[in-house]
Design an enzyme around this catalytic site. Structure first.
Site, PDB file in Angstrom:
ATOM      1  N   ALA A 224      -1.975   5.824   0.786  1.00 20.47           N
ATOM      2  CA  ALA A 224      -3.138   4.939   0.865  1.00 20.47           C
ATOM      3  C   ALA A 224      -3.243   4.377   2.279  1.00 20.47           C
ATOM      4  O   ALA A 224      -2.236   4.174   2.954  1.00 20.47           O
ATOM      5  CB  ALA A 224      -3.006   3.794  -0.133  1.00 20.47           C
TER       6      ALA A 224
ATOM      7  N   LEU B 151       0.868  -1.178   0.000  1.00 23.65           N
ATOM      8  CA  LEU B 151       0.000   0.000   0.000  1.00 23.65           C
ATOM      9  C   LEU B 151       0.904   1.227   0.000  1.00 23.65           C
ATOM     10  O   LEU B 151       1.825   1.330   0.823  1.00 23.65           O
ATOM     11  CB  LEU B 151      -0.885   0.036   1.252  1.00 23.65           C
ATOM     12  CG  LEU B 151      -2.238  -0.671   1.223  1.00 23.65           C
ATOM     13  CD1 LEU B 151      -2.953  -0.451   2.550  1.00 23.65           C
ATOM     14  CD2 LEU B 151      -3.113  -0.200   0.071  1.00 23.65           C
ATOM     15  N   ASP B 152       0.644   2.166  -0.902  1.00 24.10           N
ATOM     16  CA  ASP B 152       1.431   3.391  -0.959  1.00 24.10           C
ATOM     17  C   ASP B 152       1.270   4.188   0.332  1.00 24.10           C
ATOM     18  O   ASP B 152       0.245   4.061   1.022  1.00 24.10           O
ATOM     19  CB  ASP B 152       0.980   4.262  -2.132  1.00 24.10           C
ATOM     20  CG  ASP B 152       1.208   3.593  -3.482  1.00 24.10           C
ATOM     21  OD1 ASP B 152       2.161   2.806  -3.591  1.00 24.10           O
ATOM     22  OD2 ASP B 152       0.421   3.858  -4.415  1.00 24.10           O
ATOM     23  N   PRO B 153       2.264   5.039   0.670  1.00 20.54           N
ATOM     24  CA  PRO B 153       2.133   5.884   1.877  1.00 20.54           C
ATOM     25  C   PRO B 153       0.861   6.731   1.883  1.00 20.54           C
ATOM     26  O   PRO B 153       0.298   6.978   2.948  1.00 20.54           O
ATOM     27  CB  PRO B 153       3.392   6.758   1.819  1.00 20.54           C
ATOM     28  CG  PRO B 153       4.392   5.937   1.086  1.00 20.54           C
ATOM     29  CD  PRO B 153       3.598   5.178   0.060  1.00 20.54           C
TER      30      PRO B 153
END
Length: 311
Positions: free
Chosen positions: A52, A48-50
């Site tokens: 998100a 998960l991206d930062p």
């Protein structure tokens, strides 16, 4: 000859279903959980991206052997697309690369959704973990390179418009492995002639783990105030889900303790009787509710491929 080093930490196994907060990377989250639980090994199932938030399944110990099965599972995201700008990262973090004063109508947005449902072809974002000639695409992008990332097929099972305003539209998607929601936002904007990027992104489901199993990071960090190591670790361990839960989509057999011992030694076991299972390329075996092995069923045998000591 020197003795092999003893692994640091506890030989604990299981899944922790983290509700990852914003501005916290997946690797950073795994390191924090590994440290909190004093675990020997840890890994996650799906970055998960930062920017998100939401479900980040983290495997501890022997549960890391089951990560591929969770990576292959369906996922559900809620996301918002901001219209009028395309960005280098396809989300709020990047620089604006194209802009437009045009805005789509609700009817235009709804008419577009069938195009992005089913098996679709999409090009991953420039800032992604895709490997190009041995290098991560995001590393090349940070160095200013524009790389040619080949399109790939992904599957979208369900895509819904939850609501919209002039500048923002909210969606929910259920999709398969490898789907980039940031790419969807980019492509929506291009198709609608107004450009777009992800304004918010939250993952609420990773099969087979339900949304209610998520634990906020703050709730785990709050347990650091417990001075007793034994009490603190006991409180943390209560949040763990059994390793075998990751395999609930596979065929299952229950075995005896004697059979479990044979499997743990790497030996096949015979499956007799009227209720003996049919041949399966992959199945998992449990004894007294605990995961023992993943293997193959064939010719009246269960043959172990991976065995679990601490699961």
């Amino acid at each position: 000859m020197s003795k092999p080093r003893k692994p640091k930490g506890r030989p604990i196994s299981g899944w922790l279903i983290l509700d990852k907060p914003l501005d916290f990377g997946s690797t950073e989250a795994v390191s924090k959980i590994k440290w909190l639980f004093k675990a020997q090994k840890a890994g996650h199932a799906g970055t998960l991206d930062p920017l998100a938030s939401g479900m980040l399944p983290i495997a501890l110990g022997d549960a890391t052997k089951t990560v591929p099965y969770v990576m292959d599972g369906r996922k559900i995201y809620e996301f918002a697309v901001a219209w009028g700008e395309e960005r280098s990262t396809d989300d709020l973090e990047g620089e604006v690369t194209q802009s437009s004063d045009a805005r789509p109508s609700e009817e235009d947005i709804r008419a577009l959704l069938p195009k992005y449902t089913g098996v679709i072809s999409q090009v991953p974002p420039q800032f992604s973990a895709i490997k190009i000639d041995g290098n991560r695409a995001y590393d090349l992008a940070r160095e200013g390179e524009t790389v040619d990332i080949p399109a790939r097929e992904v599957e979208v099972f369900r895509l819904s418009l939850l609501g919209c305003t002039a500048n923002l539209a909210h969606f929910e998607i259920e999709c398969g492995k490898g789907t980039y929601v940031r790419s969807l936002a980019r492509d929506f904007g291009r198709d609608l002639g107004c450009f777009g990027h992800i304004a918010s992104l939250r993952r609420s489901f990773v099969a087979p783990f339900a949304e209610e199993t998520m634990v906020p990071l703050a709730e785990l960090v709050a347990l650091e105030k417990i001075e007793s190591d034994e009490e603190r670790l006991e409180a943390l361990d209560a949040f763990l889900i059994d390793t075998g839960e990751a395999l609930s989509n596979l065929p299952h057999i229950a075995i005896t303790e004697d059979q479990a011992h044979r499997l743990k030694m790497g030996n096949p076991i015979i499956l007799r009787g009227r209720d003996a299972p049919m041949a399966e390329p992959e199945a998992y075996a449990t004894s007294r509710g605990k995961l023992v092995a993943i293997g193959e069923i064939g010719e009246g045998e269960f043959r172990p491929k991976r065995v679990f000591v601490t699961a």
